[in-house]
Write a protein that holds these residues in place. Sequence first.
Motif, PDB file in Angstrom:
ATOM      1  N   ASP A  89       0.800  -1.224   0.000  1.00  0.00           N
ATOM      2  CA  ASP A  89       0.000   0.000   0.000  1.00  0.00           C
ATOM      3  C   ASP A  89       0.830   1.270   0.000  1.00  0.00           C
ATOM      4  OD1 ASP A  89       1.024  -0.275   2.525  1.00  0.00           O
ATOM      5  OD2 ASP A  89      -0.920  -0.507   3.528  1.00  0.00           O
ATOM      6  N   GLY A  90       2.145   1.142  -0.013  1.00  0.00           N
ATOM      7  CA  GLY A  90       3.007   2.317  -0.068  1.00  0.00           C
ATOM      8  C   GLY A  90       4.447   1.938   0.212  1.00  0.00           C
ATOM      9  N   GLY A  91       5.361   2.698  -0.385  1.00  0.00           N
ATOM     10  CA  GLY A  91       6.779   2.445  -0.151  1.00  0.00           C
ATOM     11  C   GLY A  91       7.336   3.358   0.916  1.00  0.00           C
ATOM     12  N   TRP A  92       8.454   2.942   1.501  1.00  0.00           N
ATOM     13  CA  TRP A  92       9.092   3.739   2.545  1.00  0.00           C
ATOM     14  C   TRP A  92      10.263   4.560   2.015  1.00  0.00           C
ATOM     15  CZ3 TRP A  92       9.432  -0.857   6.567  1.00  0.00           C
ATOM     16  CH2 TRP A  92       8.136  -1.222   6.944  1.00  0.00           C
ATOM     17  N   GLY A  93      10.605   4.360   0.746  1.00  0.00           N
ATOM     18  CA  GLY A  93      11.636   5.182   0.112  1.00  0.00           C
ATOM     19  C   GLY A  93      12.944   5.211   0.873  1.00  0.00           C
ATOM     20  N   GLY A  94      13.485   4.037   1.200  1.00  0.00           N
ATOM     21  CA  GLY A  94      14.693   4.000   2.007  1.00  0.00           C
ATOM     22  C   GLY A  94      15.880   3.351   1.347  1.00  0.00           C
ATOM     23  N   ILE A  95      15.896   2.042   1.234  1.00  0.00           N
ATOM     24  CA  ILE A  95      17.112   1.331   0.845  1.00  0.00           C
ATOM     25  C   ILE A  95      17.226   1.189  -0.670  1.00  0.00           C
ATOM     26  CG2 ILE A  95      17.381   0.087   3.011  1.00  0.00           C
ATOM     27  CD1 ILE A  95      15.937  -2.263   1.817  1.00  0.00           C
ATOM     28  N   ARG A  96      18.449   1.270  -1.161  1.00  0.00           N
ATOM     29  CA  ARG A  96      18.770   1.024  -2.575  1.00  0.00           C
ATOM     30  C   ARG A  96      20.221   0.570  -2.622  1.00  0.00           C
ATOM     31  NH1 ARG A  96      18.755   5.975   0.127  1.00  0.00           N
ATOM     32  NH2 ARG A  96      19.971   7.549  -0.944  1.00  0.00           N
ATOM     33  N   THR A  97      20.782   0.387  -3.799  1.00  0.00           N
ATOM     34  CA  THR A  97      22.120  -0.170  -3.893  1.00  0.00           C
ATOM     35  C   THR A  97      23.091   0.816  -4.534  1.00  0.00           C
ATOM     36  OG1 THR A  97      23.317  -2.200  -4.459  1.00  0.00           O
ATOM     37  CG2 THR A  97      21.911  -1.260  -6.166  1.00  0.00           C
ATOM     38  N   THR A  98      24.364   0.540  -4.375  1.00  0.00           N
ATOM     39  CA  THR A  98      25.396   1.401  -4.948  1.00  0.00           C
ATOM     40  C   THR A  98      25.792   0.910  -6.330  1.00  0.00           C
ATOM     41  OG1 THR A  98      27.314   0.161  -4.131  1.00  0.00           O
ATOM     42  CG2 THR A  98      26.298   1.748  -2.604  1.00  0.00           C
ATOM     43  N   SER A  99      26.532   1.740  -7.032  1.00  0.00           N
ATOM     44  CA  SER A  99      26.980   1.383  -8.381  1.00  0.00           C
ATOM     45  C   SER A  99      27.912   0.174  -8.374  1.00  0.00           C
ATOM     46  CB  SER A  99      27.689   2.575  -9.022  1.00  0.00           C
ATOM     47  OG  SER A  99      28.808   2.983  -8.245  1.00  0.00           O
ATOM     48  N   ALA A 100      28.586  -0.096  -7.246  1.00  0.00           N
ATOM     49  CA  ALA A 100      29.507  -1.232  -7.187  1.00  0.00           C
ATOM     50  C   ALA A 100      28.779  -2.547  -7.394  1.00  0.00           C
ATOM     51  CB  ALA A 100      30.237  -1.238  -5.841  1.00  0.00           C
ATOM     52  N   ILE A 101      27.555  -2.660  -6.883  1.00  0.00           N
ATOM     53  CA  ILE A 101      26.760  -3.873  -7.088  1.00  0.00           C
ATOM     54  C   ILE A 101      26.179  -3.886  -8.494  1.00  0.00           C
ATOM     55  CG2 ILE A 101      24.606  -5.003  -6.438  1.00  0.00           C
ATOM     56  CD1 ILE A 101      26.877  -5.700  -4.604  1.00  0.00           C
ATOM     57  N   VAL A 102      25.670  -2.752  -8.949  1.00  0.00           N
ATOM     58  CA  VAL A 102      25.100  -2.682 -10.297  1.00  0.00           C
ATOM     59  C   VAL A 102      26.127  -3.129 -11.333  1.00  0.00           C
ATOM     60  CG1 VAL A 102      24.111  -1.154 -12.042  1.00  0.00           C
ATOM     61  CG2 VAL A 102      23.498  -0.846  -9.636  1.00  0.00           C
ATOM     62  N   GLU A 103      27.371  -2.727 -11.142  1.00  0.00           N
ATOM     63  CA  GLU A 103      28.416  -3.037 -12.112  1.00  0.00           C
ATOM     64  C   GLU A 103      28.822  -4.510 -12.110  1.00  0.00           C
ATOM     65  OE1 GLU A 103      31.328  -0.186 -10.951  1.00  0.00           O
ATOM     66  OE2 GLU A 103      30.256   1.491 -11.899  1.00  0.00           O
ATOM     67  N   LYS A 104      28.338  -5.285 -11.151  1.00  0.00           N
ATOM     68  CA  LYS A 104      28.597  -6.723 -11.166  1.00  0.00           C
ATOM     69  C   LYS A 104      27.787  -7.426 -12.255  1.00  0.00           C
ATOM     70  CE  LYS A 104      31.203  -6.586  -7.453  1.00  0.00           C
ATOM     71  NZ  LYS A 104      32.678  -6.698  -7.597  1.00  0.00           N
ATOM     72  N   PHE A 105      26.752  -6.744 -12.752  1.00  0.00           N
ATOM     73  CA  PHE A 105      25.862  -7.350 -13.734  1.00  0.00           C
ATOM     74  C   PHE A 105      26.220  -6.864 -15.138  1.00  0.00           C
ATOM     75  CE2 PHE A 105      23.622  -7.532  -9.762  1.00  0.00           C
ATOM     76  CZ  PHE A 105      22.999  -8.763  -9.786  1.00  0.00           C
ATOM     77  N   PRO A 106      26.152  -7.751 -16.140  1.00  0.00           N
ATOM     78  CA  PRO A 106      26.537  -7.367 -17.495  1.00  0.00           C
ATOM     79  C   PRO A 106      25.547  -6.472 -18.209  1.00  0.00           C
ATOM     80  CG  PRO A 106      25.746  -9.608 -17.470  1.00  0.00           C
ATOM     81  CD  PRO A 106      25.820  -9.170 -16.034  1.00  0.00           C
ATOM     82  N   ALA A 107      24.306  -6.392 -17.747  1.00  0.00           N
ATOM     83  CA  ALA A 107      23.328  -5.525 -18.388  1.00  0.00           C
ATOM     84  C   ALA A 107      22.285  -5.129 -17.368  1.00  0.00           C
ATOM     85  CB  ALA A 107      22.656  -6.225 -19.570  1.00  0.00           C
ATOM     86  N   VAL A 108      21.935  -3.868 -17.349  1.00  0.00           N
ATOM     87  CA  VAL A 108      20.945  -3.346 -16.414  1.00  0.00           C
ATOM     88  C   VAL A 108      19.936  -2.534 -17.206  1.00  0.00           C
ATOM     89  CG1 VAL A 108      20.559  -1.790 -14.486  1.00  0.00           C
ATOM     90  CG2 VAL A 108      22.529  -3.306 -14.467  1.00  0.00           C
ATOM     91  N   GLY A 109      18.676  -2.648 -16.888  1.00  0.00           N
ATOM     92  CA  GLY A 109      17.664  -1.885 -17.583  1.00  0.00           C
ATOM     93  C   GLY A 109      16.362  -2.631 -17.749  1.00  0.00           C
ATOM     94  N   GLY A 110      16.241  -3.785 -17.112  1.00  0.00           N
ATOM     95  CA  GLY A 110      14.984  -4.487 -17.090  1.00  0.00           C
ATOM     96  C   GLY A 110      14.704  -5.343 -18.289  1.00  0.00           C
ATOM     97  N   GLY A 111      15.679  -5.663 -19.094  1.00  0.00           N
ATOM     98  CA  GLY A 111      15.438  -6.530 -20.235  1.00  0.00           C
ATOM     99  C   GLY A 111      16.629  -6.586 -21.148  1.00  0.00           C
ATOM    100  N   THR A 112      16.424  -7.190 -22.319  1.00  0.00           N
ATOM    101  CA  THR A 112      17.522  -7.333 -23.252  1.00  0.00           C
ATOM    102  C   THR A 112      17.847  -6.029 -23.967  1.00  0.00           C
ATOM    103  OG1 THR A 112      16.031  -7.976 -25.037  1.00  0.00           O
ATOM    104  CG2 THR A 112      16.914  -9.741 -23.661  1.00  0.00           C
ATOM    105  N   VAL A 113      16.938  -5.073 -23.964  1.00  0.00           N
ATOM    106  CA  VAL A 113      17.138  -3.830 -24.703  1.00  0.00           C
ATOM    107  C   VAL A 113      17.769  -2.791 -23.787  1.00  0.00           C
ATOM    108  CG1 VAL A 113      16.033  -1.981 -25.999  1.00  0.00           C
ATOM    109  CG2 VAL A 113      15.177  -4.327 -26.196  1.00  0.00           C
TER     110      VAL A 113
END
Length: 573
Positions: free
Chosen positions: A172-196
């Motif tokens: 019913d609602g978000g608390w707008g608190g936790i997220r991740t740093t670029s160091a974790i994002v960069e562990k993945f070969p593609a980011v953006g929710g799909g192949t595109v």
Amino acid sequence: EIKTYRAEARFLRALSYWHALDLFRSVPFVTEADAVGAFFPEQISPEDLFAYIETELREAAQDMVPPRQNEYGRADQAAAWTLLAKLYLNAEVYIGQPRYTECIEYCKKVIDAGYTLEPEYEHLFLADNHLSSETIFSVAFDGVNTRTWGGTTFLVHAAVGGNMNPADFGIDGGWGGIRTTSAIVEKFPAVGGGTVLVAPNEGNTASYDRIYVPGAYQGWDPANPNTVLTSPNGDGVYEGYMWFDAGTEFKFTQMPNWDVNWGDNEPDGILDPNGANISVAEAGFYHLVVDLNDLTYSLTPTTWGVIGSATPNGWDSDIDMTWDPNEGALVATLSLTAGEIKFRANDDWALNYGDNGADGILERDGANITIPSAGTYIIKLYLDKPDYTYAIERPAFDKRALFFTDGQTLEINDISEFTEGYAVTKWKNVTRDGLPGSDLTFCDTDFPMFRLADVYLMYAEAVLRGGTGGDLAQALDYVNQVRARAYGDASGHITQDELTLDFILDERARELLWEGHRRTDLIRFGRFSETTYLWPWKGGVPEGRSVPAFRDVYPIPAADLAANPNLVQNPGY
């Protein structure tokens, strides 16, 4: 059943003491051997606590229900074996003695117990994840019967904010608190929710003035909306690119009819009303420019390529693209590394395109285009008419890259701003059928504390660290099974040479993100303290900094120290 219940209780106590060992090392220690009543517990050493946990788990497992035979949410033998494997994997940290052979022994017990990987990774973290055959031991939550502001209720709510729709997460609602740093994002070969990674963007094409190019190549149809030239500036100068086979004839028309049309009688580049058909001698991808102010045109053959630091040739030479008539684009499938690219005509910088706004619209001499990480990419260049655009796709990608990026920045400059840093969409209070949980505030999603993929990765790590009883070929197979689920096929498989401890650390980051393993993993790998291995905000500063080794464990809470005079604070605090 009393013997079974007692064994499960011993397991749960050992689990709690393992958490205490991992977090604090030396803690107050109490068992049923102590007298009933109030007293000040003595503080046990890490070595003695390790030995106690080991003995308790070995003994308790003998009286526990066989794997996968207990009711959901209760521990069985496999839960005890998994905890023993974790204890042994970290033994060198806890007591200074490697126990990797024992880790392999208990991983094999779990692996042979009949658990299977959940086919869909995301199903492991949904409101009906009790259906999964991968989970070995879960902490069960229920939106009606076991309400808490912690657990997965926290994991789901706290990760939702910004442009995210809470209904997509069954809350019913978000608390707008936790997220991740670029160091974790960069562990993945593609980011953006799909192949595109980049989708074609027609920009303002539909609003531009246009003329039409009917010809033999498209059935002499002046009304065809796909064979036009446009004038972005509205100044009577029209341009675009078209593929013509050898001998193709065509003309230009002012409207989608033949009322006003131009050809070239000579041919000399000057347009003649109702003139002769214009033809090309050789097949190719032609740049057409028509100036109706002076009734002239040009027809220039071009070849296009991809160039940049992300390509095997770097900025030295292009990799050619080929025309795909079905796609209506120039296409290249390339193995790229993290870096940048541009599009260039005729192996020369006189005509090149980049993307100034990172919006999918190409500009002449525009900015370099970012390739986020290594992998195989399909690059498509759409130059039929301005606005020119392009697409970048990954034919296979790591589906564990569950990030929300709309309205979020990659880097975090202000930790109080939720929109700084990518949000993680892994945990949801929604079933695999898309239905919300039983309550929109308190979540039904269970926490899979132990699961098979983790055991596969523990086995591989213990083998790489020199444990006996396993082998590298089997370790590689287990890792590739985990990655096949992530990629949907074998495109994510690695080779024996690529299976290293550094790879295992990164793979655990990808597979077990936000499941409570990262701190323990980094300490085991010597990357948590007194190291050059940094990430944003490590040590409390944006760029990250090394921290002293005493930070590997938490301080004994001040309230405990005040209440119990037998306790001694951990060094450094």
